[in-house]
Design a protein around this motif. Structure first.
Motif, PDB file in Angstrom:
ATOM      1  N   CYS A 172      88.654  50.356  62.580  1.00 32.92           N
ATOM      2  CA  CYS A 172      88.889  49.934  63.960  1.00 32.92           C
ATOM      3  C   CYS A 172      89.561  48.554  64.046  1.00 32.92           C
ATOM      4  CB  CYS A 172      87.540  49.901  64.666  1.00 32.92           C
ATOM      5  SG  CYS A 172      87.682  49.975  66.429  1.00 32.92           S
ATOM      6  N   VAL A 173      90.605  48.464  64.888  1.00 32.00           N
ATOM      7  CA  VAL A 173      91.294  47.177  65.071  1.00 32.00           C
ATOM      8  C   VAL A 173      91.138  46.652  66.504  1.00 32.00           C
ATOM      9  CG1 VAL A 173      93.010  47.605  63.276  1.00 32.00           C
ATOM     10  CG2 VAL A 173      93.484  48.349  65.619  1.00 32.00           C
ATOM     11  N   LEU A 174      90.200  47.225  67.242  1.00 33.60           N
ATOM     12  CA  LEU A 174      90.073  46.883  68.662  1.00 33.60           C
ATOM     13  C   LEU A 174      89.740  45.411  68.898  1.00 33.60           C
ATOM     14  CD1 LEU A 174      88.172  50.094  69.801  1.00 33.60           C
ATOM     15  CD2 LEU A 174      90.515  49.471  70.383  1.00 33.60           C
ATOM     16  N   HIS A 175      89.123  44.770  67.920  1.00 34.54           N
ATOM     17  CA  HIS A 175      88.803  43.336  68.063  1.00 34.54           C
ATOM     18  C   HIS A 175      90.072  42.486  68.070  1.00 34.54           C
ATOM     19  CE1 HIS A 175      89.189  44.315  63.865  1.00 34.54           C
ATOM     20  NE2 HIS A 175      89.186  43.041  63.510  1.00 34.54           N
ATOM     21  N   LEU A 176      91.159  43.065  67.532  1.00 33.68           N
ATOM     22  CA  LEU A 176      92.432  42.325  67.489  1.00 33.68           C
ATOM     23  C   LEU A 176      93.321  42.625  68.687  1.00 33.68           C
ATOM     24  CD1 LEU A 176      93.220  43.017  63.696  1.00 33.68           C
ATOM     25  CD2 LEU A 176      92.168  40.956  64.690  1.00 33.68           C
ATOM     26  N   THR A 177      93.014  43.681  69.395  1.00 34.44           N
ATOM     27  CA  THR A 177      93.948  44.163  70.420  1.00 34.44           C
ATOM     28  C   THR A 177      93.329  44.188  71.819  1.00 34.44           C
ATOM     29  OG1 THR A 177      93.299  46.436  69.912  1.00 34.44           O
ATOM     30  CG2 THR A 177      95.235  45.576  68.759  1.00 34.44           C
ATOM     31  N   GLY A 178      92.340  43.384  72.020  1.00 34.50           N
ATOM     32  CA  GLY A 178      91.749  43.290  73.364  1.00 34.50           C
ATOM     33  C   GLY A 178      90.997  44.541  73.774  1.00 34.50           C
ATOM     34  N   GLY A 179      90.600  45.357  72.808  1.00 35.08           N
ATOM     35  CA  GLY A 179      89.825  46.560  73.134  1.00 35.08           C
ATOM     36  C   GLY A 179      90.677  47.776  73.429  1.00 35.08           C
ATOM     37  N   LEU A 180      91.992  47.635  73.334  1.00 37.06           N
ATOM     38  CA  LEU A 180      92.890  48.761  73.628  1.00 37.06           C
ATOM     39  C   LEU A 180      93.471  49.263  72.305  1.00 37.06           C
ATOM     40  CD1 LEU A 180      94.711  47.138  76.693  1.00 37.06           C
ATOM     41  CD2 LEU A 180      92.805  48.765  76.738  1.00 37.06           C
ATOM     42  N   CYS A 181      93.418  50.569  72.068  1.00 37.76           N
ATOM     43  CA  CYS A 181      93.724  51.083  70.736  1.00 37.76           C
ATOM     44  C   CYS A 181      95.192  51.475  70.551  1.00 37.76           C
ATOM     45  CB  CYS A 181      92.851  52.296  70.433  1.00 37.76           C
ATOM     46  SG  CYS A 181      93.171  52.917  68.767  1.00 37.76           S
ATOM     47  N   PRO A 182      95.904  50.772  69.672  1.00 42.23           N
ATOM     48  CA  PRO A 182      97.296  51.144  69.409  1.00 42.23           C
ATOM     49  C   PRO A 182      97.411  52.361  68.491  1.00 42.23           C
ATOM     50  CG  PRO A 182      96.691  49.256  68.059  1.00 42.23           C
ATOM     51  CD  PRO A 182      95.499  49.562  68.925  1.00 42.23           C
ATOM     52  N   VAL A 183      96.347  52.678  67.766  1.00 38.28           N
ATOM     53  CA  VAL A 183      96.412  53.858  66.884  1.00 38.28           C
ATOM     54  C   VAL A 183      96.449  55.124  67.733  1.00 38.28           C
ATOM     55  CG1 VAL A 183      95.270  55.131  65.019  1.00 38.28           C
ATOM     56  CG2 VAL A 183      95.176  52.633  65.057  1.00 38.28           C
ATOM     57  N   ALA A 184      95.524  55.222  68.694  1.00 36.94           N
ATOM     58  CA  ALA A 184      95.453  56.432  69.518  1.00 36.94           C
ATOM     59  C   ALA A 184      96.435  56.410  70.683  1.00 36.94           C
ATOM     60  CB  ALA A 184      94.035  56.592  70.074  1.00 36.94           C
ATOM     61  N   ARG A 185      96.726  55.220  71.198  1.00 35.86           N
ATOM     62  CA  ARG A 185      97.410  55.173  72.492  1.00 35.86           C
ATOM     63  C   ARG A 185      98.860  54.719  72.406  1.00 35.86           C
ATOM     64  NH1 ARG A 185      93.111  52.285  76.354  1.00 35.86           N
ATOM     65  NH2 ARG A 185      94.561  53.026  77.946  1.00 35.86           N
ATOM     66  N   CYS A 186      99.321  54.390  71.213  1.00 33.53           N
ATOM     67  CA  CYS A 186     100.759  54.158  71.012  1.00 33.53           C
ATOM     68  C   CYS A 186     101.291  55.413  70.339  1.00 33.53           C
ATOM     69  CB  CYS A 186     100.978  52.938  70.108  1.00 33.53           C
ATOM     70  SG  CYS A 186     102.689  52.796  69.490  1.00 33.53           S
ATOM     71  N   ALA A 187     102.372  55.973  70.875  1.00 32.72           N
ATOM     72  CA  ALA A 187     102.902  57.234  70.340  1.00 32.72           C
ATOM     73  C   ALA A 187     103.251  57.112  68.866  1.00 32.72           C
ATOM     74  CB  ALA A 187     104.120  57.675  71.149  1.00 32.72           C
ATOM     75  N   LYS A 188     103.571  55.891  68.432  1.00 33.88           N
ATOM     76  CA  LYS A 188     103.949  55.686  67.032  1.00 33.88           C
ATOM     77  C   LYS A 188     102.844  54.990  66.235  1.00 33.88           C
ATOM     78  CE  LYS A 188     108.823  55.379  68.307  1.00 33.88           C
ATOM     79  NZ  LYS A 188     109.959  54.475  68.581  1.00 33.88           N
ATOM     80  N   SER A 189     101.709  54.757  66.858  1.00 35.19           N
ATOM     81  CA  SER A 189     100.599  54.035  66.219  1.00 35.19           C
ATOM     82  C   SER A 189     101.090  52.733  65.579  1.00 35.19           C
ATOM     83  CB  SER A 189      99.902  54.914  65.163  1.00 35.19           C
ATOM     84  OG  SER A 189      99.307  56.031  65.772  1.00 35.19           O
ATOM     85  N   LEU A 190     101.921  52.021  66.307  1.00 36.78           N
ATOM     86  CA  LEU A 190     102.449  50.756  65.780  1.00 36.78           C
ATOM     87  C   LEU A 190     101.361  49.680  65.770  1.00 36.78           C
ATOM     88  CD1 LEU A 190     105.955  50.616  67.488  1.00 36.78           C
ATOM     89  CD2 LEU A 190     105.397  51.358  65.162  1.00 36.78           C
ATOM     90  N   MET A 191     101.489  48.753  64.821  1.00 33.63           N
ATOM     91  CA  MET A 191     100.454  47.720  64.665  1.00 33.63           C
ATOM     92  C   MET A 191     100.949  46.325  65.032  1.00 33.63           C
ATOM     93  SD  MET A 191      97.551  48.896  63.671  1.00 33.63           S
ATOM     94  CE  MET A 191      97.721  50.406  64.550  1.00 33.63           C
ATOM     95  N   ASN A 192     102.262  46.178  65.260  1.00 38.25           N
ATOM     96  CA  ASN A 192     102.797  44.835  65.505  1.00 38.25           C
ATOM     97  C   ASN A 192     103.644  44.765  66.774  1.00 38.25           C
ATOM     98  OD1 ASN A 192     102.028  42.887  63.287  1.00 38.25           O
ATOM     99  ND2 ASN A 192     102.710  44.661  62.080  1.00 38.25           N
TER     100      ASN A 192
END
Lengths: 222, 140
Positions: free
Chosen positions: A138-158
């Protein structure tokens, strides 16, 4: 919750066409909450199966039941209540339930009544959206609680890709760009400087790319 | 012998019972088809999808729900909810390759109205045209 949706009825009728007695088995867990496989949906599916078979010139008997959950051995044992009353089970639980019945009842013919779609929630009645991909890191602590893995179509991290336009994702204008939302939210929380840190290349081995996952808790095993 | 369809109508109190109460001569005298069975609901929003399907299982050739006008439901959203349930059954019928027109939702003025009679007549004509329910073809 795990969100599911009933399969097209013709597909289920085709699955059970060779049986005379079918147990339609619901689950009071997630699929009840998302109105896909609880008691009400069991009643509807049983009726639709009888009607579908009748139209095909066949009389189908249905037995209906709903377990507390279909993802625990103890509850699957309650299947014994219907022993001898069915030729096949149509499980309206998520895929976990279907697998559990297959795992634990070697001679029971079990078929899925729903398509298991994602882990998500309902922000408004009748609408469910994916919120978590179960990636195991889980990276939610880095992203304000919003998940880029599930909610970005490309699961981008940056940050967002070039397809982010006016806060919307390029795949569909109804899909918000989650990186825009992460940026805006961290800004409101006065944390936007954190976005300057570059996330390293991600290790996806926890996300199922290394095969089926097991979670072991020594303190709970007997 | 000509086909007399079995039609089940699920009507809210305000559309059906008031119609019956205010029409002392009887609905049939005004042309309401006598082969339509009225099932009273206190509100059309109470209807369950399973009850609509059960009507087909019990031999109905056609089913309809009559509720208040969309924005004038006595229970605010009842007739809108009923319309959604009818739409769900229409979709399920289509999935079974059965005419979705066999079920319909009508939003009618409360009390005795020409529309209440007309809705019954429309369903009667429609189902006669479609013929007997394909769910009656039980061979086994």
């Amino acid at each position: 919750m795990i969100v599911a949706k009933r399969k097209p009825i013709a597909e289920i009728v085709e699955m059970v066409k060779d049986f005379d007695r079918v147990l339609v088995l619901g689950c009071r867990g997630c699929v009840s909450v998302c109105s896909a496989g609880g008691e009400r949906e069991v009643e509807i599916l049983a009726s639709l199966l009888r009607l579908g078979c009748r139209k095909a010139g066949k009389k189908l008997q249905t037995v209906t039941g709903t377990l507390v959950r279909q993802c625990d051995k103890e509850y699957i044992d309650e299947l014994d209540e219907w022993d001898g009353q069915y030729d096949a089970v149509v499980s309206m639980a998520c895929g976990v339930g279907v697998n559990f019945i297959a795992n634990l009842r070697s001679m029971v013919r079990v078929y899925p009544g729903v398509n298991t779609t994602f882990m998500g929630g309902s922000m408004e009645q009748g609408v469910w959206t994916e919120q978590c991909a179960g990636c195991g890191n889980c990276v939610l602590h880095l992203t304000g609680g919003l998940c880029p893995v599930a909610r970005c179509a490309k699961s981008l991290m940056n940050g967002p890709c070039g397809g982010s336009v006016n806060g919307h994702c390029e795949i569909n204008k109804d899909v918000p760009c989650i990186w825009q939302e992460i940026h805006d939210r961290l800004g409101r929380l006065n944390r936007q400087d954190e976005l300057l840190s570059i996330a390293p290349i991600r290790d996806w081995s926890t996300a199922g790319h290394g095969g089926p996952r097991t979670s072991l808790r020594d303190d709970l095993t007997i | 012998m000509s086909f007399i369809p079995d039609i089940q109508a699920f009507c809210c109190h305000y559309t059906s019972q008031q119609s019956c109460a205010e029409n002392h001569g009887g609905l049939q005298e005004d042309g309401f088809p006598e082969n339509i069975t009225i099932n009273r609901l206190s509100c059309s929003g109470m209807i369950k999808v399973s009850a609509l399907l059960q009507a087909f299982e019990n031999g109905a050739d056609g089913v309809y729900v009559a509720g208040c006008p969309k924005d004038e439901c006595h229970n605010i959203m009842g007739s809108q909810r009923a319309a959604k349930k009818v739409a769900a059954v229409k979709k399920a019928l289509a999935e079974l390759d059965v005419e979705p027109e066999r079920i319909e939702m009508y939003h009618l003025e409360r009390g005795l109205s020409p529309q209440f009679i007309a809705a019954g007549q429309e369903m009667e004509a429609r189902i006669k045209e479609l013929g007997p329910s394909p769910f009656k073809g039980e061979k086994k």
